[in-house]
Structure formats: structure tokens, C-alpha cells
Design an enzyme around this catalytic site. Structure first.
Site, PDB file in Angstrom:
ATOM      1  CD  GLU A   1      -2.850   1.117   2.649  1.00  0.00           C
ATOM      2  OE1 GLU A   1      -4.101   2.151   2.340  1.00  0.00           O
ATOM      3  OE2 GLU A   1      -2.518   0.958   3.108  1.00  0.00           O
TER       4      GLU A   1
ATOM      5  CG  ASP B   1      -2.105  13.713  -0.394  1.00  0.00           C
ATOM      6  OD1 ASP B   1      -2.565  13.368   0.287  1.00  0.00           O
ATOM      7  OD2 ASP B   1      -0.217  13.564  -0.113  1.00  0.00           O
TER       8      ASP B   1
ATOM      9  CE  LYS C   1      -2.569  25.191  -6.930  1.00  0.00           C
ATOM     10  NZ  LYS C   1      -2.416  25.796  -5.410  1.00  0.00           N
TER      11      LYS C   1
ATOM     12  CB  THR D   1      -8.575   4.017   4.397  1.00  0.00           C
ATOM     13  OG1 THR D   1      -9.298   5.361   3.766  1.00  0.00           O
ATOM     14  CG2 THR D   1      -8.408   3.271   2.613  1.00  0.00           C
ATOM     15  CD  GLU D   2      -6.670   4.822   9.242  1.00  0.00           C
ATOM     16  OE1 GLU D   2      -6.526   5.315   7.951  1.00  0.00           O
ATOM     17  OE2 GLU D   2      -5.958   4.429  10.216  1.00  0.00           O
ATOM     18  CE1 TYR D   3      -6.940  11.281   5.224  1.00  0.00           C
ATOM     19  CE2 TYR D   3      -8.069  12.742   3.593  1.00  0.00           C
ATOM     20  CZ  TYR D   3      -6.676  12.205   4.503  1.00  0.00           C
ATOM     21  OH  TYR D   3      -5.842  13.398   4.911  1.00  0.00           O
TER      22      TYR D   3
HETATM   23  N1  SAM Z   1      -4.597   6.141   3.049  1.00  0.00           N
HETATM   24  C1  SAM Z   1      -4.918   6.386   3.446  1.00  0.00           C
HETATM   25  C2  SAM Z   1      -6.420   6.457   3.926  1.00  0.00           C
HETATM   26  O1  SAM Z   1      -6.952   6.028   3.032  1.00  0.00           O
HETATM   27  O2  SAM Z   1      -6.888   6.934   4.929  1.00  0.00           O
HETATM   28  C3  SAM Z   1      -4.423   8.164   4.129  1.00  0.00           C
HETATM   29  C4  SAM Z   1      -4.607   9.048   2.999  1.00  0.00           C
HETATM   30  S1  SAM Z   1      -3.509  10.675   3.004  1.00  0.00           S
HETATM   31  C5  SAM Z   1      -4.727  11.712   1.866  1.00  0.00           C
HETATM   32  C6  SAM Z   1      -2.586   9.956   1.658  1.00  0.00           C
HETATM   33  C7  SAM Z   1      -1.442   9.794   1.985  1.00  0.00           C
HETATM   34  O3  SAM Z   1      -0.558   8.486   1.332  1.00  0.00           O
HETATM   35  C8  SAM Z   1      -0.436  10.822   3.186  1.00  0.00           C
HETATM   36  O4  SAM Z   1      -0.166  10.055   4.708  1.00  0.00           O
HETATM   37  C9  SAM Z   1       0.603  10.878   2.737  1.00  0.00           C
HETATM   38  O5  SAM Z   1       1.462  11.497   3.826  1.00  0.00           O
HETATM   39  C10 SAM Z   1       0.959   9.969   2.049  1.00  0.00           C
HETATM   40  N2  SAM Z   1       2.227   9.004   0.586  1.00  0.00           N
HETATM   41  C11 SAM Z   1       1.722  10.964  -0.123  1.00  0.00           C
HETATM   42  N3  SAM Z   1       3.106  10.490  -1.126  1.00  0.00           N
HETATM   43  C12 SAM Z   1       3.388   9.642  -0.518  1.00  0.00           C
HETATM   44  C13 SAM Z   1       5.044   8.883  -1.447  1.00  0.00           C
HETATM   45  N4  SAM Z   1       5.026   9.909  -2.834  1.00  0.00           N
HETATM   46  N5  SAM Z   1       4.926   8.287  -1.126  1.00  0.00           N
HETATM   47  C14 SAM Z   1       5.280   7.425   0.594  1.00  0.00           C
HETATM   48  N6  SAM Z   1       3.880   8.231   1.261  1.00  0.00           N
HETATM   49  C15 SAM Z   1       3.129   9.128   0.850  1.00  0.00           C
END
Ligand code: SAM
Length: 212
Positions: A44, A118, A122, A191-193
Site C-alpha cells: 500500500e 493526495d 493543479k 481506510t481512515e479517509y
Molecule cells: N491511505 C490513507 C487513507 O486512505 O486513510 C491515507 C490517505 S492520505 C490523503 C495520503 C497519504 O499518503 C498521506 O499520509 C501522505 O503522507 C502519504 N503520501 C503521499 N505521497 C506519498 C509518497 N510519495 N510516498 C509515500 N507516502 C506518500
């Protein structure tokens, strides 16, 4: 995801190297050795606080799970959750997913989960999206030929972008839905989100994509 400084984070990382693996590039090609079995490895990317990994590891004891998370203050929360769960089929890596080929050998991974990544809305940030073609090139390298990417998101823009990016790369799309929770799927681990957005009534988009 909101990050708050955690004064205990460095100590947690030092004391839990069996859970959050230091120098993971040294394990490239040897992840099954670390788990001590031949089970498939699911990855993941952007694990957040680890609810999905913890739930999947419990639901699938014959699968090895690796969660990658960039933010230190967040990965220690995931680590703490894994510690409580006490499972031996899940580990975490505190790394950036930009360098996956440094961490995994060709064909070492069976499934990649992108959960609520994320969206980087943009246009000038498109290359940071985890479904940008440079990421897909890496996924293709580390995934087994029959392996797959499973994407879930609440973000319509990221979903549409990802479907196009997958298709342009020649991936085959399956199980595409614009309302995952309207489908009977007792195996879905939230997931949390996912919990947060679906509680607000937002639909959850999901698709699977295969290179072969
Ligand atoms: N997957 C979780 C959920 O669905 O609840 C978290 C979603 S959160 C919006 C996105 C997570 O991805 C963040 O914790 C961020 O730090 C991590 N993240 C973003 N870009 C990343 C990267 N290039 N490598 C590792 N983690 C990354």
C-alpha cells in the site's frame, strides 16, 4: 493528512525496527525472507495511520503486507496500530514512493493499493500524482505480470485522471465503480479517509488495473 509533531516518533522508530524497517533498500529482492514464507506481497502506498493495512493483514493471514508512508508523524501512528494488532504479516517503510525500484526487485509484488492518494489537483503538480506515468512505469517493473493496482478515492478528478492514465499506459481496467459502497462487498476494508468521506455521504470510486 494532518501532521502534528510527535516528540516520541524518533524513539518509536528506533525501538520498533521489526515493524518499521530501517534501510529497506537492503531488503530488495529478499522481502519474502524477511517474512519467512513464500506468500505473495501486497503493497500500500500512502498508508496513513494504517487502518487498511491492519485490517487486511488480519483478513488475509496468508498474504504479506508492506505499507509505505512518507510522513514520520503519521507512520509512527500506523506502527503503533500494528504493534497493538500483533500480526507478523505486515511491516511498514518510512520512505517516499518515488524510489520503488530501489526497494523492490522486478516481479516482487503481487498487488499495489492506492487508497485516497493526495489528488494534486493543479496541472503543474500532475507528476506528483501516484498514477502519473512515471509511477506506473515503476509499478509495472515491481509487479508480477498478472499483478494489479487497486485504487480507491473520494476524488472525482483524481479518479478520472487515473482511468485515463491507466488506459493510455495500456492497463486493462476492471471492477470500475463510482459508488463502491452501493455494492455488496463484505471484504472491503475501509481506510481512515474512506470512513470520513463516506460518513459525509460522498461516493467512493474504485477500480482495478492490470498490465497484462
Ligand atoms: N491511505 C490513507 C487513507 O486512505 O486513510 C491515507 C490517505 S492520505 C490523503 C495520503 C497519504 O499518503 C498521506 O499520509 C501522505 O503522507 C502519504 N503520501 C503521499 N505521497 C506519498 C509518497 N510519495 N510516498 C509515500 N507516502 C506518500
Amino acid at each position: 493528512m494532518r501532521q502534528r509533531h510527535k516528540p516520541w516518533a524518533d524513539d518509536f522508530l528506533k525501538e520498533n525496527t521489526h515493524l518499521i524497517i530501517p534501510n529497506p533498500e537492503q531488503k530488495k529482492g529478499k522481502w519474502q525472507e524477511l517474512f519467512g514464507n513464500d506468500n505473495p506481497i501486497h503493497l500500500e502506498i500512502g498508508t496513513g495511520k494504517g487502518q487498511f493495512m491492519a485490517g487486511m493483514a488480519e483478513q488475509h493471514p496468508n498474504v504479506n503486507f508492506i505499507g509505505i508512508e512518507l510522513a514520520k508523524s503519521i507512520i509512527v501512528m500506523a506502527g503503533s496500530k500494528m504493534k497493538d494488532a500483533g500480526r507478523d504479516n505486515v511491516v511498514l517503510l518510512h520512505v517516499d514512493a518515488a524510489d520503488l525500484q530501489e526497494l523492490f526487485a522486478e516481479n516482487e509484488i503481487s498487488v499495489i493499493y492506492l487508497n485516497f492518494s493526495d489528488p494534486w489537483p493543479k496541472k503543474r503538480h500532475a507528476k506528483r500524482r501516484l498514477t502519473f506515468h512515471t509511477f506506473l512505469e515503476q509499478y509495472q517493473h515491481i509487479l508480477q505480470p498478472e499483478g494489479e493496482i487497486v485504487l480507491k478515492t473520494d476524488n472525482q478528478g483524481l479518479f478520472e485522471y487515473s482511468l485515463v492514465s491507466f488506459s493510455q499506459f495500456g492497463l486493462k481496467l476492471e471492477d470500475v465503480t463510482i459508488d463502491l459502497h452501493s455494492i455488496e462487498d463484505s471484504e472491503n476494508i475501509m481506510t481512515e479517509y474512506e470512513e470520513k468521506f463516506s460518513a459525509k455521504g460522498q461516493p467512493i470510486y474504485r477500480c482495478r488495473a492490470q498490465f497484462d
